[in-house]
Design an enzyme around this catalytic site. Sequence first.
Site, PDB file in Angstrom:
ATOM      1  N   PHE A 141       0.822  -1.306   0.101  1.00 11.12           N
ATOM      2  CA  PHE A 141       0.124   0.134   0.064  1.00 11.12           C
ATOM      3  C   PHE A 141       0.925   1.256   0.016  1.00 11.12           C
ATOM      4  O   PHE A 141       1.507   1.494   1.052  1.00 11.12           O
ATOM      5  CB  PHE A 141      -0.905  -0.224   1.323  1.00 11.12           C
ATOM      6  CG  PHE A 141      -1.958   1.165   1.020  1.00 11.12           C
ATOM      7  CD1 PHE A 141      -3.005   1.248   0.354  1.00 11.12           C
ATOM      8  CD2 PHE A 141      -1.509   2.429   1.768  1.00 11.12           C
ATOM      9  CE1 PHE A 141      -3.846   2.385   0.317  1.00 11.12           C
ATOM     10  CE2 PHE A 141      -2.313   3.421   1.694  1.00 11.12           C
ATOM     11  CZ  PHE A 141      -3.602   3.489   0.944  1.00 11.12           C
ATOM     12  N   ASP A 226       9.643   3.092   1.744  1.00  8.35           N
ATOM     13  CA  ASP A 226       8.250   3.990   2.044  1.00  8.35           C
ATOM     14  C   ASP A 226       7.935   3.777   3.575  1.00  8.35           C
ATOM     15  O   ASP A 226       7.619   2.681   4.255  1.00  8.35           O
ATOM     16  CB  ASP A 226       7.004   3.201   1.373  1.00  8.35           C
ATOM     17  CG  ASP A 226       6.023   3.990   1.552  1.00  8.35           C
ATOM     18  OD1 ASP A 226       5.785   4.854   2.472  1.00  8.35           O
ATOM     19  OD2 ASP A 226       4.981   3.615   0.798  1.00  8.35           O
ATOM     20  N   LYS A 255       2.768  11.533   6.789  1.00  3.53           N
ATOM     21  CA  LYS A 255       1.912  11.168   7.881  1.00  3.53           C
ATOM     22  C   LYS A 255       2.365  12.030   9.250  1.00  3.53           C
ATOM     23  O   LYS A 255       2.338  13.282   9.406  1.00  3.53           O
ATOM     24  CB  LYS A 255       1.403   9.930   8.145  1.00  3.53           C
ATOM     25  CG  LYS A 255       0.619   9.042   6.980  1.00  3.53           C
ATOM     26  CD  LYS A 255       0.168   7.666   7.446  1.00  3.53           C
ATOM     27  CE  LYS A 255      -0.587   7.063   6.466  1.00  3.53           C
ATOM     28  NZ  LYS A 255      -1.705   7.851   5.930  1.00  3.53           N
TER      29      LYS A 255
END
Length: 402
Positions: A141, A226, A255
């Site tokens: 993801f 990531d 984030k």
Amino acid sequence: MSATERAIASTEAHSAHNYHPLPVVVATADGAWMTDVEGRRFLDMLAGYSALNFGHGNRRLIDAAKAQLERVTLTSRAFHHDRFADFCTQLAELCGMEMVLPMNTGAEAVETAVKTARKWGYQVKGVPPGQAKIVVAANNFHGRTTTIVSFSTDQEARADFGPYTPGFEIVPYGDLTALQAACSANTVAVLLEPIQGEAGVLVPPAGYLAGVRELTRERNVLFIADEIQSGLGRTGRTFACEHEGVVPDMYVLGKALGGGVVPVSAVVSSSEVLGVYRPGEHGSTFGGNPLACAVALEVVAMLRTGELQQRASELGDHLHHELGLLVGGGAVDAVSGRGLWAGVDIAPSHGTGREISEKLMDRGVLVKDTHGSTIRIAPPLVIGKEDLDWGLDRLREVLAGA
């Protein structure tokens, strides 16, 4: 009709149904706790998918944002501003890298990493034009843009959004042999999550990340980590790659970099890699804006002390010990994760992840399901041990059918 029902009804009528949120309407929040429109308190055990690592309303971050709001919030990259150099310098130092390319959202940062790897492949590695290939892992993801869903194996995220962007090869996560076979002369990068979040907080086999690092170095391929969800303290280290002593060629961050206050993301790498850009080739009007830089600078300062990483490590050990005791009792099939981040696989006989999440909500704890049978637990790193234990007690009650 209650205030909650009115808000949900209005949302259903006027908002695209691209999410399926739990039926709670949050009005205020502080630390690890949220309060809804009817005054009910809930323990936040999701932390905005790690965007709220430092908790709701963190005083240092709010004060940094307020101070910057009074000065200047946006200049665009047409001009310099007085927070940008410090942000780039200090984030690069935190990562042990040389250069930063700031963006806004995580997906933008992943797109930037893809573009960067391709450009590096053509200009530095010498890959023939249009032939660059990037290897990714199944069940990844990395976001939801058209290019990113092109290399997703989640049909819910991918279906009906074609035609898809070429140039990606998918291999099983954790399989070094498959990764080695997939790397060719035209491979420019391997893009991986050090821990797969959406897939259920899956930790790869021991030695996998170190093996990826060795392979990519041998093949002159960029290793892109990531760390949008796994980085910035979540796993008990600044970056999840550190658990195997690995430093990738490129970090993709987002984030928590914005402290849950503003969206901030960045690609961080060497001057050789990010130095391939020239003016006009890539950009973002809001990327690296003064407000974002002010907040992110405070995030970096908080992480530099190591206190939050240590807290996540110690509380994470406690969390995984307690969750591990649930395995084998018939309600939990497996627990995965690292630090203050866990995936709990619920036995089908005890309900779906969604059903368990709703039952926890009724008891004042907010988590979220993924892939049908798994619930994710990722509280803010500032959560107190007593609050964490209270939330775990509620989970035990739900699993026991109390």
